[in-house]
Structure formats: structure tokens, C-alpha cells
Scaffold this active site. Sequence first.
Site, PDB file in Angstrom:
ATOM      1  N   GLU A   1      -5.855  -9.656   3.401  1.00  0.00           N
ATOM      2  CA  GLU A   1      -5.148  -8.877   4.260  1.00  0.00           C
ATOM      3  C   GLU A   1      -5.072  -9.636   6.118  1.00  0.00           C
ATOM      4  O   GLU A   1      -5.881 -10.463   5.620  1.00  0.00           O
ATOM      5  CB  GLU A   1      -5.987  -7.180   4.776  1.00  0.00           C
ATOM      6  CG  GLU A   1      -5.890  -6.328   3.466  1.00  0.00           C
ATOM      7  CD  GLU A   1      -5.758  -4.829   4.157  1.00  0.00           C
ATOM      8  OE1 GLU A   1      -5.767  -4.560   5.170  1.00  0.00           O
ATOM      9  OE2 GLU A   1      -6.556  -4.152   3.140  1.00  0.00           O
TER      10      GLU A   1
ATOM     11  N   ASN B   1     -12.025  -1.094  -1.433  1.00  0.00           N
ATOM     12  CA  ASN B   1     -11.600  -2.093   0.245  1.00  0.00           C
ATOM     13  C   ASN B   1     -12.420  -2.082   0.988  1.00  0.00           C
ATOM     14  O   ASN B   1     -12.554  -0.596   1.199  1.00  0.00           O
ATOM     15  CB  ASN B   1      -9.975  -1.242  -0.016  1.00  0.00           C
ATOM     16  CG  ASN B   1      -9.506  -1.494   1.310  1.00  0.00           C
ATOM     17  OD1 ASN B   1      -9.515  -3.247   2.016  1.00  0.00           O
ATOM     18  ND2 ASN B   1      -9.667  -0.830   2.630  1.00  0.00           N
ATOM     19  N   GLU B   2     -12.186  -2.394   1.578  1.00  0.00           N
ATOM     20  CA  GLU B   2     -13.152  -2.488   3.555  1.00  0.00           C
ATOM     21  C   GLU B   2     -14.163  -1.218   3.192  1.00  0.00           C
ATOM     22  O   GLU B   2     -13.878  -0.058   4.178  1.00  0.00           O
ATOM     23  CB  GLU B   2     -12.028  -1.830   4.696  1.00  0.00           C
ATOM     24  CG  GLU B   2     -10.573  -2.978   4.748  1.00  0.00           C
ATOM     25  CD  GLU B   2     -10.577  -2.733   6.079  1.00  0.00           C
ATOM     26  OE1 GLU B   2     -10.319  -1.998   6.639  1.00  0.00           O
ATOM     27  OE2 GLU B   2      -9.736  -4.060   6.559  1.00  0.00           O
TER      28      GLU B   2
ATOM     29  N   GLN C   1       2.102  -5.667   5.885  1.00  0.00           N
ATOM     30  CA  GLN C   1       2.345  -5.657   3.740  1.00  0.00           C
ATOM     31  C   GLN C   1       3.796  -5.999   3.539  1.00  0.00           C
ATOM     32  O   GLN C   1       4.764  -6.042   4.339  1.00  0.00           O
ATOM     33  CB  GLN C   1       1.959  -4.255   4.123  1.00  0.00           C
ATOM     34  CG  GLN C   1       0.599  -3.359   3.621  1.00  0.00           C
ATOM     35  CD  GLN C   1       0.215  -2.281   3.531  1.00  0.00           C
ATOM     36  OE1 GLN C   1       1.173  -1.866   2.624  1.00  0.00           O
ATOM     37  NE2 GLN C   1      -0.567  -1.782   4.148  1.00  0.00           N
TER      38      GLN C   1
ATOM     39  N   TYR D   1      -6.984  -8.417  10.852  1.00  0.00           N
ATOM     40  CA  TYR D   1      -5.347  -8.816  11.866  1.00  0.00           C
ATOM     41  C   TYR D   1      -5.403  -9.224  13.640  1.00  0.00           C
ATOM     42  O   TYR D   1      -6.281  -9.266  13.807  1.00  0.00           O
ATOM     43  CB  TYR D   1      -5.410  -7.402  11.619  1.00  0.00           C
ATOM     44  CG  TYR D   1      -4.962  -6.594  10.680  1.00  0.00           C
ATOM     45  CD1 TYR D   1      -3.951  -6.481   9.797  1.00  0.00           C
ATOM     46  CD2 TYR D   1      -6.322  -6.469   9.670  1.00  0.00           C
ATOM     47  CE1 TYR D   1      -3.559  -6.013   9.100  1.00  0.00           C
ATOM     48  CE2 TYR D   1      -6.109  -5.308   8.358  1.00  0.00           C
ATOM     49  CZ  TYR D   1      -4.146  -5.391   7.761  1.00  0.00           C
ATOM     50  OH  TYR D   1      -3.795  -5.366   6.881  1.00  0.00           O
TER      51      TYR D   1
ATOM     52  N   GLU E   1       0.783  -1.668   0.130  1.00  0.00           N
ATOM     53  CA  GLU E   1       0.049   0.137  -0.419  1.00  0.00           C
ATOM     54  C   GLU E   1       0.999   1.455   0.010  1.00  0.00           C
ATOM     55  O   GLU E   1       1.538   1.258   0.293  1.00  0.00           O
ATOM     56  CB  GLU E   1      -0.954   0.120   1.049  1.00  0.00           C
ATOM     57  CG  GLU E   1      -1.698   1.366   1.258  1.00  0.00           C
ATOM     58  CD  GLU E   1      -3.260   0.840   2.045  1.00  0.00           C
ATOM     59  OE1 GLU E   1      -2.698   0.293   3.267  1.00  0.00           O
ATOM     60  OE2 GLU E   1      -3.901   2.144   2.407  1.00  0.00           O
TER      61      GLU E   1
HETATM   62  O1  AHR Z   1      -3.535  -2.449   5.815  1.00  0.00           O
HETATM   63  C1  AHR Z   1      -3.268  -1.186   6.850  1.00  0.00           C
HETATM   64  C2  AHR Z   1      -4.275  -1.347   6.425  1.00  0.00           C
HETATM   65  O2  AHR Z   1      -5.125  -2.564   7.658  1.00  0.00           O
HETATM   66  C3  AHR Z   1      -5.499  -1.160   5.373  1.00  0.00           C
HETATM   67  O3  AHR Z   1      -5.313  -0.066   4.940  1.00  0.00           O
HETATM   68  C4  AHR Z   1      -6.633  -1.317   5.449  1.00  0.00           C
HETATM   69  O4  AHR Z   1      -7.304  -2.101   3.983  1.00  0.00           O
HETATM   70  C5  AHR Z   1      -6.624  -2.177   7.157  1.00  0.00           C
HETATM   71  O5  AHR Z   1      -7.847  -1.563   7.669  1.00  0.00           O
END
Ligand code: AHR
Length: 506
Positions: free
Chosen positions: A307, A172-173, A356, A248, A25
Amino acid sequence: MAKLVINNESKKSVINPEIYGHFSEHLGRCIYEGLYVGENSDIPNVNGMRKDVVDALKEMKIPVLRWPGGCFADEYHWMDGIGPKEKRKKMINTHWGGVVEDNSFGTHEFFELCRQLGCKTYVNANLGSGTVREMSEWIEYITFNGVSPMADLRKENGHEEPWVVDYVGVGNENWGCGGNMRPSHYADEYRRYQTYVRNYAGNQPIKKICCGPNVDDYAWTRGVLETCFDHTEPRAHGLMDGLSLHYYTLPETEDDWNYKGSATKFTEEVFYQTLKRGYFMEELVTKHGNIMNEFDPDKKIGLMVDEWGIWTDVEPGTNPGFLYQQSTMRDALVAGMSLNIFNKHSDRVKMANIAQLINVLQSVMLTDGSNMIKTPTYYVFSMYSIHQGASLLSSELLNAGTVGKGKNELPKILESASEGEDGIINITLTNNSLESSEDVEIVLTKDPASYDVCEAKVLKGAMDAHNTFEAPENVKAEKFEGFAKSGESLKVTMPKCSVVSIRLKK
Ligand code: AHR
């Protein structure tokens, strides 16, 4: 002793190489400094791409790269990133650190990077703040091989031939930074936008990815599929090829994004808590997969975990908006466990992109000026690359026990096995224990005596072991000799807190 029974009499789903995918990103030092330094940099580069980084990623066998975001994607206007660099628009990267984005890395640079990496391309389009026309023209610019306004513009900008875009993410999201939409609203928007992800004559079909859920938002998965899964299309999955999932692993406080805990300083209790939270991926993939099964029992749509990874506090003294964090053996175990989970669900999980690629979150590499180091996570991806394109073999662990206490209890060992076209059997295991090494007897159901170990590697260290620019090889994959083969029996002794890969050949 734990026993691992591998059924090598029948092959299961193919492990899509894209399960070993990555995400880059416009965030912190991922693109700029990490991947792209520009042609005039003193850092060795090819057309502006760091040579050390590209070489290491090729060696790791990077299969696919997602770009330009993330939250950045839904604020990205691709036309700002084409044409002469000195004329490109400058903007503030509002999401990430409020720094100036000069757009010197744009569409041409992304495809040049992927060319050098030899990997597939995944472009995430802007649905949140862009227009259908903008997205559709981007696809035309990238892929159209003929006379058209966008193809002509591409040629004017120096690229005669179209590129191949393998995957397009439509937003995205969009439940969050991509527009704060409700599932029903996004689903309608998705239907409209995806119509204009055109497959021009002669091109390979672009795989379309619909924005899926955040963590365990099962209502989003169901809501979006109800509108977007089209049973009337000749291809039942005509409207989409994949549904994304973002998850995450926050080590310390699940509901406080201001405090996630240090990347390198943590207690044993937090270590197990982190692993347990990483292991939650098993439940997420299973439950979202079950909902997908209701709509798509033939598993034509992939669950794209585009992600995932550990998200800790940033390294002290660094820009909080840059998400720069170290990576330890704890990260390696979360990576190893997650990849084993994805392999085992490879009938449904068709892509996964750790967040990332470099200098941001759970990266495989870190840079400091002209220096570059590989993280423990890099070695996990490298060791596990043996599974790319191989067929999953069903495997079952018996008597392995658990680690961690109470709510942090999880299996001591996680494993997966596959068989490649070459007949080699690939096995990857994590020993999640900080207390003890673990003996595992590996049993093949067919011809066990005729196989020998042809390659074995181990990654091990203290839970907080990591590489630094001063000690870049503190943690690295090494030849593994902790096994004994006699007759039909293969006994493996896994060191505590380790990741092991073993290959068996007839
Ligand atoms: O990876 C960092 C961020 O986490 C990304 O931009 C987003 O899609 C997610 O919330």
C-alpha cells in the site's frame, strides 16, 4: 548540465513486474461501480466487469491485483461472497462509509476479473477476526483440484477448475485495523496461519506475505523477522516469501488524519513538501531492507510495498468514508519517483501495490456513471511499464541539484534505467522542479554511439493539472521530442514538472 551515467556493461536485479501492482478494496466506489457493475448494467461489461476499465488496465499492463483489502480484509468472511447472489449475506462495511455490502463481488468475481485482466492474483486473508480454518478452507476452495468439501462446493457454485492464487497475505495491518497486535503476538499467529496456506499437489507454490511495518516502525520489522524468519527450514525463507510495508504520503499534516490537504488546491510549498514526503520511501525501503539483510542476506524474501500513494482530503461533497480524490501532476511525480525508487531497490522490493486502483486514493482511473477518465498516475504506470521484467542497470546522476527549501529539499531529478531481453535500454526520469526545465546528458558506458532513441514520451503540466470528466485529456502522455542525439552524446531537455521515458535501441 546534469549528467546521467548508465552502466550498460552489467545487468543487475530483474525488475519484478509486480512492482507495478495495484490494490482494490471493498471501499467506496473501487469494486462496485469502478470495476464491477454486474451483468445487468447498461454500462458495457463482460460478466459484470466494466469493459472500458478492463481494456485500459490491460493496456497499462497491470501485473497483479491485491484484494479484498486493506482493513476490509480482516473483517471479510469469504463464504459470504459465494453462491447465488440473491442469497449472499448483506453486511455493513463498518470501515468504509457504513454502507451495505451485498457481497455480489466475491471470490468467483475476483478471479474472473483477474482472468480478464490477465494479471496475477493476490488474496489477502483474514487473520484479525477470522479463523485458521476459514482461511485454510478458502485456499482449498480456490486451489484444490480433486475431491474435497471445498473443491466440491466450488464446483457446485459453477467453477469446475481450480484457480491459481499467486500471493496470499496473512492478515493486513495487524498492528492496527487488523487486530491491534504487538509484533510478538502477530508473529506467533503468522507462524500458525501460514502453516495452513497449503500448496496442494501439482499446484505452483503460493507466495506467502507476512504483515510488515507501518511506515518507519523498524521494531515491528525486526520483531516479526526474529520469530518468523526460520533458519532451520530447508528453504531458509520457508515461512514467508514477502514482508509488507505500508506508507502513505500525506501532503499537509503528517499526524492529523482528519486534514491532509486538498488533492487539487495547494501551494508550491505544499507541492515540494508532498514530494519530499513521497521521497521518504527511499529511506524506508533502505532501512527496512537493511534489517531484512541481517536475517536474509541472500534476499530471498521480498519487501512488498503493498500500500502506497498520496492520501489527500476527499473531493468536496463526497462521502468521507469513500476516499475519493482527484489526481494531479503532483501525484504523477510522486508515482514516478516511487517507481524509480522501487526499480533501484528491485533486489529487495519484489512487489508494490499503489492504493487504490480506481475511484479511491491515488487511483489510475476515475469513473462517473458510464464515463471513465485516466488520471496522470495512469500515464506514469503506462510509461514505466517498459521496465516490467527488464534488468536494472546501475545509474548515477551528477550535478542535478535539488529543489524545495529547508526540510522540503529533495533531488531535482529521480531516475532509473533497465535493459530488456530485447536489448532495449529503458530510462525513466522525473523533473521535480516547478521553476525550470532541465538539460540532462545521458551517457552509456558501453557503445554509446551505436544506440538511438526508438521511443520517447513525456507527461507534463502545471503542478495541479488534472483530468476531469469535462476535460478528460487535459494531461496525458505524449510523444517526446526534446532530445538531440549526436555521436556518443544524448542530450535531453526535460520540461519543468514532468515525467519522461526514453528507450534506446542499437
Ligand atoms: O487503503 C485504505 C486503507 O489504508 C487500507 O484499508 C488500510 O490497509 C490502510 O490503512
